[in-house]
Design a protein around this motif. Structure first.
Motif, PDB file in Angstrom:
ATOM      1  N   THR A  22     -53.082 -78.881-130.412  1.00 33.11           N
ATOM      2  CA  THR A  22     -52.820 -80.263-129.970  1.00 33.11           C
ATOM      3  C   THR A  22     -52.936 -80.362-128.454  1.00 33.11           C
ATOM      4  OG1 THR A  22     -50.458 -79.814-129.803  1.00 33.11           O
ATOM      5  CG2 THR A  22     -51.242 -80.716-131.887  1.00 33.11           C
ATOM      6  N   ASP A  23     -53.220 -81.563-127.974  1.00 33.81           N
ATOM      7  CA  ASP A  23     -53.182 -81.813-126.530  1.00 33.81           C
ATOM      8  C   ASP A  23     -52.795 -83.276-126.299  1.00 33.81           C
ATOM      9  OD1 ASP A  23     -55.448 -83.431-126.787  1.00 33.81           O
ATOM     10  OD2 ASP A  23     -56.820 -81.773-126.361  1.00 33.81           O
ATOM     11  N   ARG A  79     -55.750 -84.468-137.909  1.00 34.92           N
ATOM     12  CA  ARG A  79     -55.807 -85.080-136.574  1.00 34.92           C
ATOM     13  C   ARG A  79     -57.165 -85.720-136.270  1.00 34.92           C
ATOM     14  NH1 ARG A  79     -52.068 -81.029-136.044  1.00 34.92           N
ATOM     15  NH2 ARG A  79     -50.107 -81.780-135.171  1.00 34.92           N
ATOM     16  N   TRP A 106     -42.607 -73.685-125.925  1.00 28.68           N
ATOM     17  CA  TRP A 106     -43.027 -74.768-126.814  1.00 28.68           C
ATOM     18  C   TRP A 106     -44.561 -74.876-126.809  1.00 28.68           C
ATOM     19  CZ3 TRP A 106     -40.069 -80.148-126.989  1.00 28.68           C
ATOM     20  CH2 TRP A 106     -40.444 -80.824-128.162  1.00 28.68           C
ATOM     21  N   PHE A 151     -45.484 -84.773-121.279  1.00 24.00           N
ATOM     22  CA  PHE A 151     -45.015 -83.678-122.136  1.00 24.00           C
ATOM     23  C   PHE A 151     -45.813 -82.408-121.866  1.00 24.00           C
ATOM     24  CE2 PHE A 151     -45.520 -81.183-126.068  1.00 24.00           C
ATOM     25  CZ  PHE A 151     -44.203 -80.888-126.367  1.00 24.00           C
ATOM     26  N   TYR A 152     -47.146 -82.537-121.926  1.00 22.52           N
ATOM     27  CA  TYR A 152     -47.971 -81.322-121.807  1.00 22.52           C
ATOM     28  C   TYR A 152     -47.990 -80.774-120.386  1.00 22.52           C
ATOM     29  CZ  TYR A 152     -49.507 -81.594-126.630  1.00 22.52           C
ATOM     30  OH  TYR A 152     -49.522 -81.588-128.005  1.00 22.52           O
ATOM     31  N   LEU A 177     -47.201 -74.422-129.868  1.00 24.34           N
ATOM     32  CA  LEU A 177     -48.117 -75.496-130.274  1.00 24.34           C
ATOM     33  C   LEU A 177     -49.574 -75.054-130.220  1.00 24.34           C
ATOM     34  CD1 LEU A 177     -46.701 -78.751-128.649  1.00 24.34           C
ATOM     35  CD2 LEU A 177     -46.711 -78.100-131.061  1.00 24.34           C
ATOM     36  N   HIS A 227     -46.779 -88.374-136.052  1.00 24.41           N
ATOM     37  CA  HIS A 227     -46.915 -88.272-134.592  1.00 24.41           C
ATOM     38  C   HIS A 227     -45.601 -88.688-133.939  1.00 24.41           C
ATOM     39  CE1 HIS A 227     -48.658 -88.196-130.714  1.00 24.41           C
ATOM     40  NE2 HIS A 227     -48.771 -89.502-130.565  1.00 24.41           N
ATOM     41  N   THR A 228     -45.141 -87.879-132.998  1.00 29.35           N
ATOM     42  CA  THR A 228     -43.846 -88.155-132.359  1.00 29.35           C
ATOM     43  C   THR A 228     -43.947 -88.058-130.841  1.00 29.35           C
ATOM     44  OG1 THR A 228     -43.320 -85.806-132.636  1.00 29.35           O
ATOM     45  CG2 THR A 228     -42.402 -87.337-134.274  1.00 29.35           C
ATOM     46  N   PRO A 229     -44.682 -88.996-130.219  1.00 26.78           N
ATOM     47  CA  PRO A 229     -44.642 -88.990-128.756  1.00 26.78           C
ATOM     48  C   PRO A 229     -43.192 -89.203-128.338  1.00 26.78           C
ATOM     49  CG  PRO A 229     -45.547 -91.059-129.576  1.00 26.78           C
ATOM     50  CD  PRO A 229     -45.378 -90.158-130.757  1.00 26.78           C
ATOM     51  N   LYS A 288     -55.082 -88.585-127.738  1.00 27.67           N
ATOM     52  CA  LYS A 288     -54.735 -89.050-129.084  1.00 27.67           C
ATOM     53  C   LYS A 288     -55.704 -90.129-129.571  1.00 27.67           C
ATOM     54  CE  LYS A 288     -51.135 -86.367-128.784  1.00 27.67           C
ATOM     55  NZ  LYS A 288     -51.200 -85.045-129.441  1.00 27.67           N
ATOM     56  N   GLU A 319     -47.404 -88.289-123.577  1.00 25.18           N
ATOM     57  CA  GLU A 319     -47.906 -86.956-123.936  1.00 25.18           C
ATOM     58  C   GLU A 319     -48.413 -86.205-122.706  1.00 25.18           C
ATOM     59  OE1 GLU A 319     -47.087 -85.682-126.515  1.00 25.18           O
ATOM     60  OE2 GLU A 319     -47.380 -86.923-128.280  1.00 25.18           O
ATOM     61  N   LEU A 348     -51.689 -75.012-133.195  1.00 31.43           N
ATOM     62  CA  LEU A 348     -52.072 -76.282-133.818  1.00 31.43           C
ATOM     63  C   LEU A 348     -53.208 -76.972-133.055  1.00 31.43           C
ATOM     64  CD1 LEU A 348     -48.517 -77.769-134.594  1.00 31.43           C
ATOM     65  CD2 LEU A 348     -49.958 -76.345-136.057  1.00 31.43           C
TER      66      LEU A 348
HETATM   67  N1  IYR Z   1     -45.745 -84.754-129.597  1.00 29.86           N
HETATM   68  C1  IYR Z   1     -46.776 -83.855-129.078  1.00 29.86           C
HETATM   69  C2  IYR Z   1     -46.438 -82.427-129.227  1.00 29.86           C
HETATM   70  C3  IYR Z   1     -46.236 -81.885-130.576  1.00 29.86           C
HETATM   71  C4  IYR Z   1     -45.001 -81.369-130.899  1.00 29.86           C
HETATM   72  C5  IYR Z   1     -44.795 -80.772-132.102  1.00 29.86           C
HETATM   73  I1  IYR Z   1     -42.988 -79.924-132.475  1.00 29.86           I
HETATM   74  C6  IYR Z   1     -45.837 -80.713-133.067  1.00 29.86           C
HETATM   75  O1  IYR Z   1     -45.612 -80.104-134.300  1.00 29.86           O
HETATM   76  C7  IYR Z   1     -47.065 -81.213-132.739  1.00 29.86           C
HETATM   77  C8  IYR Z   1     -47.257 -81.822-131.506  1.00 29.86           C
HETATM   78  C9  IYR Z   1     -48.147 -84.199-129.686  1.00 29.86           C
HETATM   79  O2  IYR Z   1     -48.198 -84.994-130.628  1.00 29.86           O
HETATM   80  O3  IYR Z   1     -49.151 -83.677-129.245  1.00 29.86           O
END
Ligand code: IYR
Length: 222
Positions: free
Chosen positions: A112-113, A38, A103, A94-95, A107, A172-174, A116, A91, A110
């Motif tokens: 993440t926030d 990342r 969820w 999402f958050y 996460l 990446h999957t926004p 990006k 995002e 990992l």
């Molecule tokens: N798309 C968001 C959240 C996210 C979802 C999953 I499932 C992941 O493995 C990692 C991130 C993001 O990119 O932060």
């Protein structure tokens, strides 16, 4: 109807068992070094490497050989900036709203926030689209088959090819990703599948300390 035309399987290679075992083990050693990154460097990547990786992805098995995918390679700074802004908007939702507490809890390992920055730092973003149907010359629609499976396999090959070449990626999957059709001007028969961030890791890149499941956890032999 097109008639099938068969040719000899000239490309297949048969290895002695001992060599096959070595190759299988060596490939596992090679792919297990892959980590999702990342933190990217802005160091440029030769376009030829991206081109070969996409050609490799294009060899993936797929439904009725319709090859229902399209790869948009983005290096233009202003397009990357637009993608980052749109992705961070989704995002943020999402958050702060869409993700369930479970969820977010899962996460947290990992780290993440909603921010990006890599969407602008990395030299390439590859937006992968699945083609749900084909638009014929007369404007009529023709179905594609196993579109998501096919595009998923192609994406797996792409990630592996880029790793093999010595690059890092981030899948990446926004969600939702409809903004990619608008920004990248893709037709309505194409649905965004995944946004792949590609480049060198930054010098001080770190990755979460996580483990992969063992063979007995992911496979059963009966
Ligand atoms: N798309 C968001 C959240 C996210 C979802 C999953 I499932 C992941 O493995 C990692 C991130 C993001 O990119 O932060």
């Amino acid at each position: 109807m097109n008639k099938a035309n068969f040719i000899p399987l000239a490309s297949y290679r048969n290895y002695p068992e001992s060599e096959m075992k070595k190759r299988a083990a060596a490939f596992y050693e090679e792919v297990k070094r892959r980590r999702t990154v990342r933190e990217f460097s802005n160091q440029p990547v030769p376009r030829e490497v991206i081109e070969h990786a996409i050609l490799a992805a294009g060899t993936a098995p797929n439904g009725a050989n319709m090859q229902p995918w399209h790869f948009v390679v983005v290096s233009d700074a202003s397009v990357k900036k637009q993608i980052r802004a749109a992705a961070e908007k989704e995002e943020h939702e999402f958050y702060t709203r869409r993700a369930t507490p479970e969820w977010l809890e899962e996460l947290s390992a990992l780290g993440t926030d909603e921010h990006k920055p890599f969407l602008e730092t990395a030299p390439y973003l590859i937006a992968i689209f699945e083609q749900s149907y084909r638009i014929m010359e007369n404007g009529s629609h023709r179905k594609n088959y196993y579109v998501t499976e096919s595009t998923g396999i192609a994406t797996g090959v792409l990630v592996t090819a880029l790793h093999h070449a010595g690059l890092a990626t981030l899948t990446h999957t926004p969600s939702p990703m409809g903004f990619l059709n608008e920004i990248l001007k893709r037709p309505k028969n194409e649905k965004p599948f995944l946004l792949l961030v590609v480049g060198y890791p930054s010098q001080d890149a770190t990755v979460p300390d996580i483990r992969k499941k063992g063979l007995d956890e992911i496979a059963s032999f009966i």
